[in-house]
Design a protein around this motif. Structure first.
Motif, short mmCIF file in Angstrom:
data_model
loop_
_atom_site.label_atom_id
_atom_site.label_comp_id
_atom_site.label_asym_id
_atom_site.label_seq_id
_atom_site.Cartn_x
_atom_site.Cartn_y
_atom_site.Cartn_z
N ASN A 192 41.20 -5.98 35.40
CA ASN A 192 41.87 -6.58 34.40
C ASN A 192 41.29 -5.59 33.04
O ASN A 192 42.26 -5.54 32.14
CB ASN A 192 41.31 -7.93 34.03
CG ASN A 192 42.13 -8.90 35.28
OD1 ASN A 192 43.47 -8.52 35.42
ND2 ASN A 192 41.33 -9.72 35.53
N SER A 209 40.91 -17.27 31.03
CA SER A 209 40.55 -15.91 30.55
C SER A 209 41.51 -15.10 30.89
O SER A 209 41.22 -13.73 30.60
CB SER A 209 39.13 -15.52 30.97
OG SER A 209 39.36 -15.67 32.46
N LYS A 264 40.90 -12.10 28.20
CA LYS A 264 39.84 -12.18 27.12
C LYS A 264 39.38 -10.92 27.08
O LYS A 264 38.62 -10.52 26.10
CB LYS A 264 38.88 -13.27 27.66
CG LYS A 264 37.96 -12.63 28.94
CD LYS A 264 36.71 -13.48 29.35
CE LYS A 264 35.87 -12.83 29.94
NZ LYS A 264 35.37 -11.31 30.14
N LYS A 265 39.55 -9.85 28.03
CA LYS A 265 38.92 -8.55 27.79
C LYS A 265 38.99 -7.92 26.39
O LYS A 265 38.46 -7.04 25.94
CB LYS A 265 39.28 -7.62 28.96
CG LYS A 265 38.30 -8.13 30.16
CD LYS A 265 36.96 -7.51 30.20
CE LYS A 265 36.27 -8.09 31.42
NZ LYS A 265 34.73 -7.77 31.25
N GLY A 277 31.42 -13.30 35.16
CA GLY A 277 31.51 -12.34 36.22
C GLY A 277 29.96 -11.81 35.81
O GLY A 277 28.88 -12.13 36.44
N ASN A 278 29.96 -10.58 34.89
CA ASN A 278 28.63 -10.05 34.59
C ASN A 278 28.11 -10.50 33.38
O ASN A 278 27.28 -9.74 33.03
CB ASN A 278 28.58 -8.60 34.97
CG ASN A 278 29.63 -7.57 34.26
OD1 ASN A 278 30.13 -8.20 33.38
ND2 ASN A 278 29.62 -6.52 34.85
N GLY A 279 28.51 -11.44 32.84
CA GLY A 279 28.08 -11.80 31.51
C GLY A 279 28.80 -11.85 30.16
O GLY A 279 28.12 -12.01 29.08
N GLY A 280 29.88 -11.40 29.92
CA GLY A 280 30.47 -11.07 29.01
C GLY A 280 30.45 -12.11 27.94
O GLY A 280 30.44 -12.07 26.75
N THR A 302 30.71 -5.18 29.16
CA THR A 302 29.64 -6.23 28.93
C THR A 302 28.27 -5.71 28.37
O THR A 302 27.24 -5.39 29.12
CB THR A 302 29.46 -7.21 30.18
OG1 THR A 302 30.67 -7.57 30.55
CG2 THR A 302 28.42 -8.19 29.98
C1 LIG Z 1 40.07 -12.57 33.83
C2 LIG Z 1 38.97 -12.21 33.66
N1 LIG Z 1 38.08 -13.53 33.48
C3 LIG Z 1 36.77 -13.57 33.34
C4 LIG Z 1 36.19 -12.29 33.49
C5 LIG Z 1 34.65 -12.28 33.61
O1 LIG Z 1 34.03 -11.49 32.44
P1 LIG Z 1 32.55 -10.91 32.46
O2 LIG Z 1 32.30 -9.79 33.75
O3 LIG Z 1 32.45 -10.05 31.30
O4 LIG Z 1 31.62 -11.93 32.58
C6 LIG Z 1 36.82 -11.16 33.76
C7 LIG Z 1 36.05 -9.76 34.20
O5 LIG Z 1 36.56 -8.57 34.41
C8 LIG Z 1 38.02 -11.06 33.97
O6 LIG Z 1 38.94 -10.10 34.20
#
Ligand SMILES: Cc1ncc(COP(=O)(O)O)c(C=O)c1O
Length: 332
Positions: free
Chosen positions: A84, A319, A55-56, A197-200, A163
């Motif tokens: 990732n 993701s 998803k990144k 994780g941190n809110g993406g 994010t």
């Molecule tokens: C595979 C995967 N899923 C979900 C996330 C969560 O994303 P976020 O930290 O933007 O909320 C990440 C963050 O690195 C990720 O690598």
């Protein structure tokens, strides 16, 4: 708001073309049978189509679009060794002809495995700082940036794991993609289960709210408490509102349910249930999920549908992060 209005606002932002849209959605029939639940779909954002996928790449479309518009020739990204984001940024930079440098708060390992191996193949220049704090990592990156600027490089730094208000626009676009896909394929999806994780994925909450909430969203936190996350997400949404000039216009808690009860001891630490999920999903569905994010979201989804049956058809957002599995799993 109409889909067209949101699509038009998003299309005004510079974007790098990186993804294969739309990522597939299909049913997890074996899991439906196992959980006696009718309608468990998966959105395959592991199959975004560039480098390790995941998803990144959605946030990188907007972030690197901005970098290209600013005339950057070198990207700096930070993260742990198996990040990732770093692997996705390396792949995207390769495609766009940009130099990519990663600063890792990790020891240089003796063997290149998982994302470290892919990073090497993608031409990522990695700086390993050992076990330093996030603050130290950021200071090092700032010094490196200054040094490279003095050498005449046009640098662009990917901040906060992507994010940011700009980065989350990729997931506002995902809201549009999901609505279009559900319409085109007549999918009855009602509730989305997504990682945080941190809110993406705040961008998905924002986009979904702008579209009149076609979906209910349940976010499974792998790291922060609900109150910490709400603060991060509100800040990102405020930045996104500023960029698109489209007001979110509602309390965050009306737009998303955040569950922080599945994180166990936090980021990178499996719970017994998440560890079991990582091993069970490939055997039941032929799909790999990694330990940090997708495993806990799956446990959250299962927990929710064991407690209640009125979620409607649910969709699990995969993701990505498959490549980090090679650095995570050990068998005797
Ligand atoms: C595979 C995967 N899923 C979900 C996330 C969560 O994303 P976020 O930290 O933007 O909320 C990440 C963050 O690195 C990720 O690598």
């Amino acid at each position: 708001m109409s889909k067209e209005k949101l699509a038009t606002a998003l299309s005004k932002q510079p974007q790098a073309e990186l993804l294969l849209f739309p990522t597939p959605i299909h049913r997890l029939r074996n899991m439906e049978e196992e959980l006696s639940y009718d309608g468990i779909y998966i959105k395959r954002d592991d199959l975004t189509g560039l480098g390790p996928g995941g998803k990144k790449l959605r946030s990188l479309e907007f972030i690197l679009g901005d970098a290209l518009a600013a005339g950057a020739d070198t990207i700096i990204v930070h993260g742990p060794g198996q990040s990732n984001l770093c692997a996705a940024a390396a792949a995207a930079s390769a495609k766009l002809g940009l130099r990519c440098i990663a600063v890792h708060n990790a020891e240089k390992s003796a063997q290149y495995e998982g994302n470290l191996l892919l990073n090497k193949m993608l031409g990522l220049e990695s700086h390993f700082l050992g076990k330093v704090t996030q603050g130290e990592r950021e200071r090092y990156a700032a010094e490196l940036t200054e040094k490279l600027r003095a050498e005449g490089r046009a640098l662009y730094e990917i901040k906060k794991g992507g994010t940011t208000g700009l980065g989350i626009l990729g997931y506002a676009k995902l809201a549009l993609e999901l609505v279009d896909q559900c319409e085109a394929q007549r999918l009855p999806i009602k509730t989305l289960f997504v990682p945080v994780g941190n809110g993406g994925l705040a961008g998905l909450v924002y986009g979904n709210a702008l579209l009149g909430k076609p979906f209910d969203i349940v976010m499974i936190s792998v790291e922060y408490s609900r109150s910490e996350l709400s603060a991060y997400m509100r800040a990102c949404i405020a930045e996104a509102e500023e960029i698109l000039q489209l007001p979110f216009g509602q309390p965050l808690e009306d737009a998303v349910t955040i569950l922080d009860t599945y994180r166990g001891e936090g980021w990178g630490r499996n719970t017994p249930e998440s560890e079991e999920a990582v091993r069970r999903m490939p055997k039941r569905e032929g799909i790999f999920i990694e330990n940090i994010y997708n495993s806990k979201v799956w446990v959250g989804l299962e927990g929710c549908i064991r407690q209640r049956k009125d979620w409607g058809a649910v969709c699990y957002l995969h993701s990505g992060g498959f490549s980090s599995l090679f650095g995570q799993m050990k068998f005797d």
